[in-house]
Design an enzyme around this catalytic site. Sequence first.
Site, PDB file in Angstrom:
ATOM      1  N   LYS A   1       0.849  -1.189   0.000  1.00 39.63           N
ATOM      2  CA  LYS A   1       0.000   0.000   0.000  1.00 39.63           C
ATOM      3  C   LYS A   1       0.884   1.238   0.000  1.00 39.63           C
ATOM      4  CE  LYS A   1      -4.381  -0.648   2.354  1.00 39.63           C
ATOM      5  NZ  LYS A   1      -5.033  -0.408   3.654  1.00 39.63           N
TER       6      LYS A   1
HETATM    7  C1  E4P Z   1      -8.286  -0.202   3.836  1.00 39.04           C
HETATM    8  O1  E4P Z   1      -7.554  -0.543   2.923  1.00 39.04           O
HETATM    9  C2  E4P Z   1      -8.235   1.124   4.469  1.00 39.04           C
HETATM   10  O2  E4P Z   1      -6.966   1.400   4.952  1.00 39.04           O
HETATM   11  C3  E4P Z   1      -9.261   1.226   5.560  1.00 39.04           C
HETATM   12  O3  E4P Z   1     -10.495   0.722   5.100  1.00 39.04           O
HETATM   13  C4  E4P Z   1      -9.418   2.647   6.065  1.00 39.04           C
HETATM   14  O4  E4P Z   1     -10.434   2.698   7.000  1.00 39.04           O
HETATM   15  P1  E4P Z   1     -10.748   4.003   7.850  1.00 39.04           P
HETATM   16  O5  E4P Z   1     -11.193   5.074   6.892  1.00 39.04           O
HETATM   17  O6  E4P Z   1     -11.830   3.565   8.765  1.00 39.04           O
HETATM   18  O7  E4P Z   1      -9.487   4.402   8.566  1.00 39.04           O
END
Ligand code: E4P
Length: 225
Positions: free
Chosen positions: A90
């Site tokens: 990521k």
């Molecule tokens: C997933 O890949 C994301 O990092 C995650 O869903 C982010 O979630 P949040 O917006 O609740 O922090």
Amino acid sequence: MALFLDTGDINEIKKFINMGIIRGVTTNPTILFKSGVTGGMEGVKKTSIEIANLIAPNPLSVEITKNESPEEMVQEAIELSKWADNIVIKVPFHGPDGELENIQVIHELETKHNVRVNVTAMMSAQQCFLAAMAGATYVSLFCGRVNNMGYNSVEELKKLRKLLDEHKLNSKIICASTREVLNVVEWLGAGGHIVTVLPDLLNKMIVHPYTKETVQMFLDDAKKL
Ligand code: E4P
């Protein structure tokens, strides 16, 4: 693909993998922290390898932890990707001060280093479109956060899917930041390829009070036969 699990909790991952209803796992530093991971990068490595082995060949997204020079980001991404064959890295679309080098990092990882990238923390179709142009395997639209800002994530998803299809871009859309059970079917219907779901939401998708009542009726009547 359809459903990924958005967690670092090994027991929850085991539970849903055994049911056969998830096709990948996504993490980020905040999720790992909330899941109780400690011990710095060694702790992250141990947990990530355990999850990756558990879900292989399905993908596990692991996020880079620094946003400094492009060289350092590429280096960290390559290191993390070596932990297991099914690890996807990521990379945030840009840095905390709007640093643009991240996009070059994404492009280099995908095209020069054979590292699959999930571009993260995106809030609009236009950001995701550019990440797809840069060659990202996955583009994560933070749909719940989009809604929280007062915009309509469904409209962003429709625009994004149309752009990807029309321009023959192969990136898969991950709908992230799930907040409600309703989001899953709604976002898949709007063009998302995958929704990454919190374990608690997945539990709520499964159990329905009327299903409970109906099954109890069958069990009670079975005794009367
Ligand atoms: C997933 O890949 C994301 O990092 C995650 O869903 C982010 O979630 P949040 O917006 O609740 O922090």
